[in-house]
Design a protein around this motif. Structure first.
Motif, mmCIF file in Angstrom:
data_model
loop_
_atom_site.group_PDB
_atom_site.id
_atom_site.type_symbol
_atom_site.label_atom_id
_atom_site.label_comp_id
_atom_site.label_asym_id
_atom_site.label_seq_id
_atom_site.Cartn_x
_atom_site.Cartn_y
_atom_site.Cartn_z
ATOM 1 N N ASN A 195 12.779 -25.851 112.946
ATOM 2 C CA ASN A 195 12.205 -26.213 114.359
ATOM 3 C C ASN A 195 11.611 -24.578 114.568
ATOM 4 O O ASN A 195 11.808 -24.010 115.629
ATOM 5 C CB ASN A 195 13.332 -26.396 115.403
ATOM 6 N N GLY A 196 11.061 -23.977 113.513
ATOM 7 C CA GLY A 196 10.465 -22.816 113.932
ATOM 8 C C GLY A 196 11.201 -21.392 113.721
ATOM 9 O O GLY A 196 10.756 -20.451 113.758
ATOM 10 N N THR A 197 12.364 -21.558 113.322
ATOM 11 C CA THR A 197 13.389 -20.740 113.080
ATOM 12 C C THR A 197 13.196 -19.838 111.770
ATOM 13 O O THR A 197 13.662 -20.986 110.849
ATOM 14 C CB THR A 197 14.631 -20.881 113.700
ATOM 15 N N TYR A 198 12.688 -18.871 111.352
ATOM 16 C CA TYR A 198 12.804 -18.324 109.982
ATOM 17 C C TYR A 198 14.205 -17.815 109.810
ATOM 18 O O TYR A 198 14.474 -16.893 110.195
ATOM 19 C CB TYR A 198 11.752 -17.449 109.937
ATOM 20 N N ILE A 199 14.815 -18.583 108.474
ATOM 21 C CA ILE A 199 16.145 -17.944 108.269
ATOM 22 C C ILE A 199 15.948 -17.631 106.860
ATOM 23 O O ILE A 199 15.665 -18.431 105.954
ATOM 24 C CB ILE A 199 17.333 -19.435 108.553
ATOM 25 N N GLN A 200 16.129 -16.391 106.868
ATOM 26 C CA GLN A 200 16.310 -15.835 105.297
ATOM 27 C C GLN A 200 17.308 -16.144 104.599
ATOM 28 O O GLN A 200 18.672 -16.244 105.153
ATOM 29 C CB GLN A 200 16.315 -14.152 105.565
ATOM 30 N N VAL A 201 17.432 -16.559 103.518
ATOM 31 C CA VAL A 201 18.522 -16.899 102.523
ATOM 32 C C VAL A 201 18.836 -15.881 101.379
ATOM 33 O O VAL A 201 17.740 -15.500 100.687
ATOM 34 C CB VAL A 201 18.347 -18.383 101.695
ATOM 35 N N ILE A 202 19.765 -15.198 101.565
ATOM 36 C CA ILE A 202 20.464 -14.045 100.825
ATOM 37 C C ILE A 202 21.446 -14.461 99.927
ATOM 38 O O ILE A 202 22.589 -15.168 100.335
ATOM 39 C CB ILE A 202 20.791 -13.129 101.726
ATOM 40 N N TYR A 203 21.341 -14.253 98.545
ATOM 41 C CA TYR A 203 22.599 -14.497 98.036
ATOM 42 C C TYR A 203 23.283 -13.214 97.508
ATOM 43 O O TYR A 203 22.764 -12.160 96.914
ATOM 44 C CB TYR A 203 21.949 -15.042 96.410
ATOM 45 N N ALA A 204 24.488 -13.263 97.318
ATOM 46 C CA ALA A 204 25.486 -12.159 97.105
ATOM 47 C C ALA A 204 26.824 -12.789 96.988
ATOM 48 O O ALA A 204 27.196 -13.871 97.544
ATOM 49 C CB ALA A 204 25.572 -11.530 98.611
ATOM 50 N N ASN A 205 27.709 -11.882 96.076
ATOM 51 C CA ASN A 205 29.007 -12.285 95.846
ATOM 52 C C ASN A 205 30.053 -11.407 96.517
ATOM 53 O O ASN A 205 31.182 -11.962 96.369
ATOM 54 C CB ASN A 205 29.188 -11.857 94.361
ATOM 55 N N SER A 206 29.748 -10.600 97.206
ATOM 56 C CA SER A 206 30.669 -9.872 98.109
ATOM 57 C C SER A 206 29.992 -9.292 99.492
ATOM 58 O O SER A 206 28.771 -9.038 99.294
ATOM 59 C CB SER A 206 30.945 -8.642 97.250
ATOM 60 N N PRO A 207 30.687 -9.362 100.468
ATOM 61 C CA PRO A 207 30.343 -8.754 101.966
ATOM 62 C C PRO A 207 29.391 -7.611 101.896
ATOM 63 O O PRO A 207 28.590 -7.245 102.804
ATOM 64 C CB PRO A 207 31.248 -8.748 102.865
ATOM 65 N N ASP A 208 30.012 -6.784 100.881
ATOM 66 C CA ASP A 208 29.266 -5.432 101.028
ATOM 67 C C ASP A 208 28.103 -5.194 100.072
ATOM 68 O O ASP A 208 27.374 -4.031 99.676
ATOM 69 C CB ASP A 208 30.411 -4.178 100.506
ATOM 70 N N GLU A 209 27.496 -6.210 99.457
ATOM 71 C CA GLU A 209 26.466 -6.077 98.738
ATOM 72 C C GLU A 209 25.091 -6.089 99.176
ATOM 73 O O GLU A 209 24.205 -6.182 98.543
ATOM 74 C CB GLU A 209 26.592 -7.316 97.537
ATOM 75 N N VAL A 210 25.022 -6.774 100.703
ATOM 76 C CA VAL A 210 23.800 -6.981 101.071
ATOM 77 C C VAL A 210 23.160 -5.995 102.106
ATOM 78 O O VAL A 210 23.899 -5.053 102.788
ATOM 79 C CB VAL A 210 23.671 -8.302 102.134
ATOM 80 N N ASP A 211 22.046 -5.509 101.932
ATOM 81 C CA ASP A 211 21.120 -4.631 102.853
ATOM 82 C C ASP A 211 20.315 -5.450 103.616
ATOM 83 O O ASP A 211 19.315 -5.841 103.152
ATOM 84 C CB ASP A 211 20.506 -3.538 102.002
#
Length: 477
Positions: free
Chosen positions: A202-218
């Motif tokens: 519905n127009g909302t752009y949702i980035q899908v990010i893959y990570a195995n731990s909460p502290d792995e994402v920037d």
């Protein structure tokens, strides 16, 4: 009334509801104004849902509210410079028609009643939200956030974080958002952007990010900053585990959709969200059962006082049980969920005290998982400090559901035919089944239905808004 007149009346209501829809949409998308009828939301409502919301007004005031009587209020509202508020046109219309017989003063009346929201400074910046985990609760939270898409929306879903990332995963995730065996199809369109690893709903752009731990994402790599991360995995429940999220650039606060351990605040929206301070960076939204029973227990304790009690939860099976008999670390949960009633533990009764300290040490609890996929029931047995009767207790709870500050958490039904599947999609934390109430002297037993998925998710959204300082003015007061 003749058959033709019945049809004519229905046609009139249907056309009036259709005429309301574009006005309701524009009010929310452009001005952040959410319109309700005695608490029933009309945002994205179908024509039939708008008609049903008006029919329910009789429960509140004992008389009908016709769509032709409320429509002028929607028209007047669309002409006013109101922003970022929730407006109950049901209450406004009923109050107006008690003292007036024509439409001539409606605009002046509305301007007076909504003065606090007219030219309201819209200086609160939108906030980014990340869903960490995309299971039952994660996908329902996504639906709730997406339905609010618009220029005035302050709670913006920016990303979901998943483990895995195998070929075809993105389309599988999008498919699970599109279709749900319990809650039905997604209300809108869902597209996949394979090149950029994103879902567009519905127009909302949702980035899908893959990570195995909460502290792995920037998160800043995706232009996400100062974000609230909603952890739906249930893997991390203490400050050390949930604190890993805060090590990721772009994340500033964490909300757990499960009971927390340690000193983390367990919040039941509608009861103790006032305990959240700007300094709280890790908060729990407690459990679905705790959310279902705490508002009801607060209402009963406020009026009668609770000496002690027991809560028995008849709970739909969940994803942590086995479809067929297999190994499970927990007692009994290894047995086939669709084929058995399974006695298990619940900490919901004790967890009530974290949101409502006055009941500390007064409640015990247990749970029975049953072969249904959604909607549960809490049976609350209490010894009260004051005497009551079934009729008196029901009347009090009905008034609480309709008129009190807990009206968004507690619903009430006097149906003699209602069953669990009728409550799928309920947006309330809990629904009092008045026909099952037992009360005599200082003893009382209440039966409380709750959609342990959707109703709970609505409560979670309330906690999210509170954590980010996005509380909404509700009018009339």
């Amino acid at each position: 009334m003749s058959a033709d007149k019945h049809l004519q009346s229905w046609q009139e209501r249907f056309e009036m509801a259709e005429a309301m829809q574009p006005l309701l949409g524009k009010l929310y998308r452009n001005q952040g104004v959410e319109v309700v009828v005695y608490g029933k939301p009309l945002l994205n409502a179908s024509t039939i849902e708008i008609i049903k919301a008006h029919r329910l007004v009789r429960r509140h005031v004992g008389e009908k509210l016709r769509l032709r009587e409320s429509f002028p209020f929607v028209q007047a509202l669309s002409k006013l410079a109101v922003k970022q508020c929730k407006v109950d046109i049901g209450k406004l219309a009923v109050n107006y028609w008690r003292d007036h017989t024509d439409v001539s003063e409606i605009e002046n009346y509305m301007a007076k009643e909504l003065a606090d929201a007219i030219d309201h400074a819209d200086d609160v910046a939108p906030r980014d939200v990340v869903l960490y985990g995309f299971g039952r609760i994660g996908r329902l939270l996504a639906r709730l956030l997406i339905e609010r898409t618009g220029r005035s929306n302050k709670l913006r879903l920016r990303a979901i974080v998943l483990r895995g990332g195998k070929k075809g995963d993105l389309e599988k995730r999008a498919s699970l958002l599109r279709r749900d065996s319990v809650h039905g199809p997604f209300n809108g369109s869902v597209e996949v952007d394979e090149e950029n690893n994103a879902i567009i709903a519905n127009g909302t752009y949702i980035q899908v990010i893959y990570a195995n731990s909460p502290d792995e994402v920037d998160y800043t790599k995706y232009d996400i900053s100062d974000a609230l991360v909603v952890d739906n995995t249930g893997i991390w429940k203490d400050e050390a585990g949930l604190g890993l999220h805060l090590k990721s650039p772009g994340a500033s606060k964490v909300l757990l959709t499960a009971p927390a351990k340690g000193a983390i605040k367990n919040i039941v929206y509608g009861v103790n969200e006032g305990d959240i301070t700007p300094e709280d960076i890790i908060v729990s939204a407690a459990s679905c059962t705790t959310n279902a029973i705490t508002p009801v227990l607060k209402a009963v304790n406020d009026r009668y006082g609770i000496e002690n009690g027991h809560v028995e939860t008849i709970h739909s099976y969940t994803n942590d049980q086995n479809l067929i008999d297999n190994y499970h670390t927990a007692d009994r949960r290894g047995r086939s969920a669709p084929l058995n009633m399974v006695i298990t533990e619940t900490g919901a009764a004790k967890a009530v005290a974290k949101a409502l300290p006055v009941l500390a040490g007064k409640l015990t609890g247990n749970a029975i998982r049953v072969p249904t996929p959604n909607v549960s029931m809490a049976i609350i047995s209490m010894n009260l400090n004051a005497e009551t009767s079934k009729d008196e207790l029901n009347e009090y709870l009905k008034d609480t559901a309709l008129q009190s500050p807990l009206q968004n958490q507690i619903d009430y039904t006097d149906s003699t035919e209602i069953v669990s599947s009728d409550l799928v999609g309920s947006r309330y934390a809990g629904v009092i089944d008045s026909q099952a109430t037992i009360a005599e002297g200082k003893r009382a037993i209440l039966y409380v239905w709750y959609d342990n998925e959707f109703g709970y998710s609505c409560q979670v959204v309330g906690v999210m808004q509170t954590m980010l300082g996005l509380t909404t003015l509700s009018l009339p007061a």
